[in-house]
Design a protein around this motif. Structure first.
Motif, PDB file in Angstrom:
ATOM      1  N   ALA A  19       1.317  -1.059   0.510  1.00 36.34           N
ATOM      2  CA  ALA A  19       0.097  -0.430   0.185  1.00 36.34           C
ATOM      3  C   ALA A  19       0.772   1.610   0.257  1.00 36.34           C
ATOM      4  O   ALA A  19       0.862   2.172  -1.015  1.00 36.34           O
ATOM      5  CB  ALA A  19      -0.997  -0.368   1.233  1.00 36.34           C
ATOM      6  N   VAL A  20       2.022   1.295   0.935  1.00 36.76           N
ATOM      7  CA  VAL A  20       3.267   2.727   0.937  1.00 36.76           C
ATOM      8  C   VAL A  20       3.672   2.821  -0.450  1.00 36.76           C
ATOM      9  O   VAL A  20       3.322   3.960  -1.194  1.00 36.76           O
ATOM     10  CB  VAL A  20       4.075   2.247   1.470  1.00 36.76           C
ATOM     11  N   LEU A  21       3.900   1.789  -0.905  1.00 35.23           N
ATOM     12  CA  LEU A  21       4.413   1.786  -2.325  1.00 35.23           C
ATOM     13  C   LEU A  21       4.207   2.220  -2.941  1.00 35.23           C
ATOM     14  O   LEU A  21       4.639   2.782  -3.972  1.00 35.23           O
ATOM     15  CB  LEU A  21       5.235   0.511  -3.076  1.00 35.23           C
ATOM     16  N   ARG A  22       2.508   1.689  -3.218  1.00 36.21           N
ATOM     17  CA  ARG A  22       1.445   2.647  -4.263  1.00 36.21           C
ATOM     18  C   ARG A  22       1.380   4.505  -3.783  1.00 36.21           C
ATOM     19  O   ARG A  22       0.848   5.158  -5.206  1.00 36.21           O
ATOM     20  CB  ARG A  22       0.287   2.158  -4.008  1.00 36.21           C
ATOM     21  N   HIS A  23       1.891   4.854  -2.609  1.00 28.72           N
ATOM     22  CA  HIS A  23       2.861   6.421  -3.239  1.00 28.72           C
ATOM     23  C   HIS A  23       3.313   6.900  -2.906  1.00 28.72           C
ATOM     24  O   HIS A  23       3.896   6.992  -1.375  1.00 28.72           O
ATOM     25  CB  HIS A  23       1.230   6.682  -1.474  1.00 28.72           C
ATOM     26  N   PRO A  24       4.014   7.107  -3.513  1.00 26.28           N
ATOM     27  CA  PRO A  24       5.414   7.264  -3.364  1.00 26.28           C
ATOM     28  C   PRO A  24       5.802   8.554  -2.638  1.00 26.28           C
ATOM     29  O   PRO A  24       6.739   8.763  -1.780  1.00 26.28           O
ATOM     30  CB  PRO A  24       5.974   7.754  -4.931  1.00 26.28           C
ATOM     31  N   SER A  25       4.957   9.324  -2.655  1.00 26.99           N
ATOM     32  CA  SER A  25       4.853  10.797  -1.785  1.00 26.99           C
ATOM     33  C   SER A  25       4.890  10.753  -0.045  1.00 26.99           C
ATOM     34  O   SER A  25       5.634  11.226   0.423  1.00 26.99           O
ATOM     35  CB  SER A  25       3.676  11.121  -1.762  1.00 26.99           C
ATOM     36  N   LEU A  26       4.344   9.127   0.214  1.00 26.29           N
ATOM     37  CA  LEU A  26       4.491   8.938   1.109  1.00 26.29           C
ATOM     38  C   LEU A  26       5.912   8.419   1.937  1.00 26.29           C
ATOM     39  O   LEU A  26       5.778   7.578   3.211  1.00 26.29           O
ATOM     40  CB  LEU A  26       3.642   8.663   1.889  1.00 26.29           C
ATOM     41  N   TRP A  27       6.690   7.732   1.517  1.00 20.41           N
ATOM     42  CA  TRP A  27       7.893   7.687   1.311  1.00 20.41           C
ATOM     43  C   TRP A  27       8.215   7.684   2.893  1.00 20.41           C
ATOM     44  O   TRP A  27       8.760   6.876   3.461  1.00 20.41           O
ATOM     45  CB  TRP A  27       8.533   7.153   0.090  1.00 20.41           C
ATOM     46  N   TRP A  28       8.690   8.922   2.465  1.00 21.43           N
ATOM     47  CA  TRP A  28      10.108   9.258   3.194  1.00 21.43           C
ATOM     48  C   TRP A  28       9.056   9.391   4.745  1.00 21.43           C
ATOM     49  O   TRP A  28       9.576   9.788   6.218  1.00 21.43           O
ATOM     50  CB  TRP A  28      10.624  10.767   3.344  1.00 21.43           C
ATOM     51  N   TRP A  83      -2.082  12.276   7.232  1.00 18.02           N
ATOM     52  CA  TRP A  83      -2.300  13.346   8.523  1.00 18.02           C
ATOM     53  C   TRP A  83      -0.875  12.936   8.739  1.00 18.02           C
ATOM     54  O   TRP A  83      -0.128  14.293   9.501  1.00 18.02           O
ATOM     55  CB  TRP A  83      -2.763  12.141   9.450  1.00 18.02           C
ATOM     56  N   CYS A  84       0.137  12.254   9.362  1.00 16.85           N
ATOM     57  CA  CYS A  84       1.990  12.566   9.756  1.00 16.85           C
ATOM     58  C   CYS A  84       2.574  13.438   8.515  1.00 16.85           C
ATOM     59  O   CYS A  84       3.053  14.631   9.033  1.00 16.85           O
ATOM     60  CB  CYS A  84       2.124  11.345   9.625  1.00 16.85           C
ATOM     61  N   LYS A  85       1.989  13.161   7.565  1.00 20.19           N
ATOM     62  CA  LYS A  85       2.530  14.183   6.397  1.00 20.19           C
ATOM     63  C   LYS A  85       2.176  15.890   6.411  1.00 20.19           C
ATOM     64  O   LYS A  85       3.015  17.071   6.271  1.00 20.19           O
ATOM     65  CB  LYS A  85       3.011  14.089   5.229  1.00 20.19           C
ATOM     66  N   SER A  86       0.374  15.716   6.640  1.00 17.87           N
ATOM     67  CA  SER A  86      -0.051  16.822   6.861  1.00 17.87           C
ATOM     68  C   SER A  86       0.906  17.623   8.173  1.00 17.87           C
ATOM     69  O   SER A  86       0.302  18.871   8.102  1.00 17.87           O
ATOM     70  CB  SER A  86      -1.152  17.153   6.302  1.00 17.87           C
ATOM     71  N   VAL A  87       0.713  17.294   8.981  1.00 18.09           N
ATOM     72  CA  VAL A  87       0.760  17.529   9.816  1.00 18.09           C
ATOM     73  C   VAL A  87       2.482  18.408  10.559  1.00 18.09           C
ATOM     74  O   VAL A  87       2.871  19.761  10.949  1.00 18.09           O
ATOM     75  CB  VAL A  87       0.711  17.674  11.242  1.00 18.09           C
ATOM     76  N   ARG A  88       2.695  17.118   9.503  1.00 19.16           N
ATOM     77  CA  ARG A  88       4.654  18.005   9.081  1.00 19.16           C
ATOM     78  C   ARG A  88       4.381  19.410   8.822  1.00 19.16           C
ATOM     79  O   ARG A  88       5.663  20.356   8.862  1.00 19.16           O
ATOM     80  CB  ARG A  88       5.476  17.145   9.028  1.00 19.16           C
ATOM     81  N   GLY A  89       3.773  19.684   7.378  1.00 16.21           N
ATOM     82  CA  GLY A  89       4.038  20.721   6.859  1.00 16.21           C
ATOM     83  C   GLY A  89       3.642  21.511   7.792  1.00 16.21           C
ATOM     84  O   GLY A  89       3.982  23.790   7.473  1.00 16.21           O
ATOM     85  N   VAL A  90       2.111  21.485   8.195  1.00 17.88           N
ATOM     86  CA  VAL A  90       1.644  23.205   9.294  1.00 17.88           C
ATOM     87  C   VAL A  90       3.231  22.989   9.951  1.00 17.88           C
ATOM     88  O   VAL A  90       3.299  24.742  10.738  1.00 17.88           O
ATOM     89  CB  VAL A  90       0.435  22.451   9.850  1.00 17.88           C
ATOM     90  N   ALA A  91       3.690  22.516  10.318  1.00 20.99           N
ATOM     91  CA  ALA A  91       4.647  22.605  11.784  1.00 20.99           C
ATOM     92  C   ALA A  91       5.505  22.926  11.227  1.00 20.99           C
ATOM     93  O   ALA A  91       6.210  23.684  12.114  1.00 20.99           O
ATOM     94  CB  ALA A  91       5.480  21.337  12.831  1.00 20.99           C
ATOM     95  N   ARG A  92       6.274  23.233   9.961  1.00 26.52           N
ATOM     96  CA  ARG A  92       7.012  24.051   9.016  1.00 26.52           C
ATOM     97  C   ARG A  92       6.745  25.171   9.426  1.00 26.52           C
ATOM     98  O   ARG A  92       6.983  26.241   9.381  1.00 26.52           O
ATOM     99  CB  ARG A  92       7.989  23.730   8.126  1.00 26.52           C
TER     100      ARG A  92
END
Length: 92
Positions: A19-28, A83-92
């Motif tokens: 499932a994660v492999l199908r979403h390259p934007s979420l790999w990191w 959600w983790c990715k979006s929260v990290r973007g807000v924190a910056r």
């Protein structure tokens, strides 16, 4: 008393990895969450896998599904990573 990581079966790990492999934007984000949630000193225990603390995992599964022995749905893991990715973007 330490709980087993029963919900994290090989089959489940495989399905979530696909499932994660199908979403390259979420790999990191996925790699980052593995590091953040891993038990401190995970590399000193056998097998050396960056797994979450069993008590923490149990708590999260109970709060999400009402059952600490249930495996998270791969779609829920993807939602969590988004959600983790979006929260990290807000924190910056």
């Amino acid at each position: 008393m330490e709980r087993a990581l029963a919900p994290l079966t090989r089959r489940w790990v495989r399905s979530v990895a696909l499932a994660v492999l199908r979403h390259p934007s979420l790999w990191w984000t996925a790699v980052g969450q593995l590091v953040v949630l891993a038990v401190p000193g995970w590399w000193r225990r056998w097998p050396p896998l960056p797994l979450p603390d069993p008590e923490y995992l149990h708590f999260r599964l109970v709060t999400m599904y009402g059952d600490g022995d249930r495996s998270p749905e791969p779609a829920d893991v993807i939602s969590y990573l988004k959600w983790c990715k979006s929260v990290r973007g807000v924190a910056r």
